[in-house]
Scaffold this active site. Structure first.
Site, PDB file in Angstrom:
ATOM      1  N   THR A   1       0.220   0.429   6.337  1.00 48.77           N
ATOM      2  CA  THR A   1       0.277  -0.621   5.329  1.00 48.77           C
ATOM      3  C   THR A   1       0.442  -1.923   6.081  1.00 48.77           C
ATOM      4  OG1 THR A   1       2.635  -0.897   4.936  1.00 48.77           O
ATOM      5  CG2 THR A   1       1.609   0.988   3.885  1.00 48.77           C
TER       6      THR A   1
ATOM      7  N   THR B   1       0.877  -1.169   0.000  1.00 50.24           N
ATOM      8  CA  THR B   1       0.000   0.000   0.000  1.00 50.24           C
ATOM      9  C   THR B   1       0.906   1.208   0.000  1.00 50.24           C
ATOM     10  OG1 THR B   1      -1.781  -1.067   1.242  1.00 50.24           O
ATOM     11  CG2 THR B   1      -1.593   1.282   1.529  1.00 50.24           C
TER      12      THR B   1
ATOM     13  N   ARG C   1     -13.790  -8.115  -0.429  1.00 53.07           N
ATOM     14  CA  ARG C   1     -13.139  -7.760   0.846  1.00 53.07           C
ATOM     15  C   ARG C   1     -12.559  -6.349   0.745  1.00 53.07           C
ATOM     16  NH1 ARG C   1      -7.642  -6.123   2.212  1.00 53.07           N
ATOM     17  NH2 ARG C   1      -7.224  -6.760   4.341  1.00 53.07           N
TER      18      ARG C   1
HETATM   19  N1  ASP Z   1      -3.573  -2.627   4.359  1.00 53.26           N
HETATM   20  C1  ASP Z   1      -3.974  -3.154   3.095  1.00 53.26           C
HETATM   21  C2  ASP Z   1      -5.175  -4.023   3.246  1.00 53.26           C
HETATM   22  O1  ASP Z   1      -5.296  -4.715   4.224  1.00 53.26           O
HETATM   23  C3  ASP Z   1      -2.958  -3.951   2.405  1.00 53.26           C
HETATM   24  C4  ASP Z   1      -1.585  -3.499   2.482  1.00 53.26           C
HETATM   25  O2  ASP Z   1      -1.207  -2.566   3.113  1.00 53.26           O
HETATM   26  O3  ASP Z   1      -0.808  -4.142   1.841  1.00 53.26           O
HETATM   27  O4  ASP Z   1      -5.978  -4.041   2.339  1.00 53.26           O
END
Ligand code: ASP
Length: 310
Positions: free
Chosen positions: A209, A158, A186
């Site tokens: 993230t 992210t 989701r």
């Molecule tokens: N936090 C994000 C999610 O759970 C994914 C990520 O940060 O990679 O969708």
């Protein structure tokens, strides 16, 4: 509702910055070329917050439009709402001139096909046992990351980007394709205020993230900014949020042999004075965050809470 934004608005700069990465087909964690859900469909989540205007905008499960952060900014500026999801988010974006296209690339499609192949083998082997399809899917993703097929930072992956502008304006943006191979529909923490992003004017900003469910349960980004409001330094506020995640991670599928989380979470944090921190459950040379000040841009290694392998 429309806000006339100054062209020098720091939130425009943040969104322009993350859009460059969203449009990069080689980048597998946001926008075009990012890793899709279990059905091979890229569903994007993003949100942004404008501290001075006390406004936010977000999109969830947005399909076909790579520049998810730009759509989130339009939600902030053109509607009285915060979050548009699914088809409604796409219809809103089309009405504002965004074009819909294929977000999978040969690289992301190839990785998805390999994941499906491995998943089918595991599901066949698990026949007759009460195996959880998505737990198996997650473990196949971790296996592909251990083998170097997917960058560990991109199984999740992210961008969160926060800024304190020259007049003290605080703002932030978070954009993602979410957990690779996620259950269709989701939505993670990224578009949810307080979880994947939180901004409070005159206090600070934080974004996350990593495994979104863990920051959703604790509204970690809100907790960090609120700790700053009560006087904490960004690093201490972030470490406290990470400790809470460790305490709350008890599901056997989510802990390693030491009883600690088998996933990473990282927070990028800045306070109104421009002091910043990057903290993570697990660190290492590759777990870094970028800081840009009047002295230029630099990468810094995140402070880690835990030691040992994930
Ligand atoms: N936090 C994000 C999610 O759970 C994914 C990520 O940060 O990679 O969708």
């Amino acid at each position: 509702m429309t806000d006339a934004a100054s062209p020098r608005d720091p939130l425009d700069a943040l969104v322009d910055g993350v859009t460059i990465v969203e449009l990069d087909p080689d980048e597998t964690s946001v926008g075009r070329g990012s890793l899709p859900n279990a059905d091979g469909v890229v569903q994007l989540d993003a949100c942004c917050m404008d501290g001075p205007r006390r406004r936010a905008g977000g999109v969830a499960a947005l399909e076909g439009i790579a520049a998810a952060a730009r759509v989130a900014l339009r939600v902030l500026r053109d509607t009285p709402h915060h979050l548009l999801a699914g088809q409604g988010a796409q219809d809103f974006a089309i009405a504002r001139g965004f074009t819909v296209g294929e977000l999978m690339t040969p690289k992301s499609r190839g990785l998805w096909i390999e994941w499906r192949r491995r998943l089918d083998v595991r599901l066949a082997a698990a026949a007759g046992r009460p195996a959880d399809r998505f737990e198996i899917g997650y473990s196949v993703g971790r296996e592909m990351s251990r083998e170097g097929l997917i960058d560990a930072n991109h199984l999740w992956g992210t961008i969160n980007c926060n800024a304190v502008g020259p007049r003290g304006e605080i703002c932030g943006v978070t954009t993602t394709s979410g957990l690779a191979w996620k259950m269709p529909g989701r939505v993670g923490d990224s578009p949810i205020l307080g979880a994947g992003l939180y901004v409070r004017q005159d206090v600070g900003a934080a974004g996350a993230t990593g495994r979104g469910e863990s920051t959703l349960y604790n509204l970690s980004s809100f907790a960090i900014v609120d700790a700053i409001r009560r006087g904490a330094h960004p690093k201490d506020a972030g470490m406290a949020a990470l400790r809470q995640i460790v305490d709350d991670t008890i599901h056997p599928a989510l802990i390693n042999a030491r009883g600690e989380p088998n996933f990473n979470v990282k927070f990028c944090i800045v306070n109104a004075a421009g002091e910043s921190a990057g903290v993570a459950l697990y660190g290492g040379d590759a777990v870094r965050y970028a800081v840009c000040t009047e002295h230029g841009a630099e990468l810094r290694v995140c402070d880690a809470l835990l030691t040992g392998a994930m």
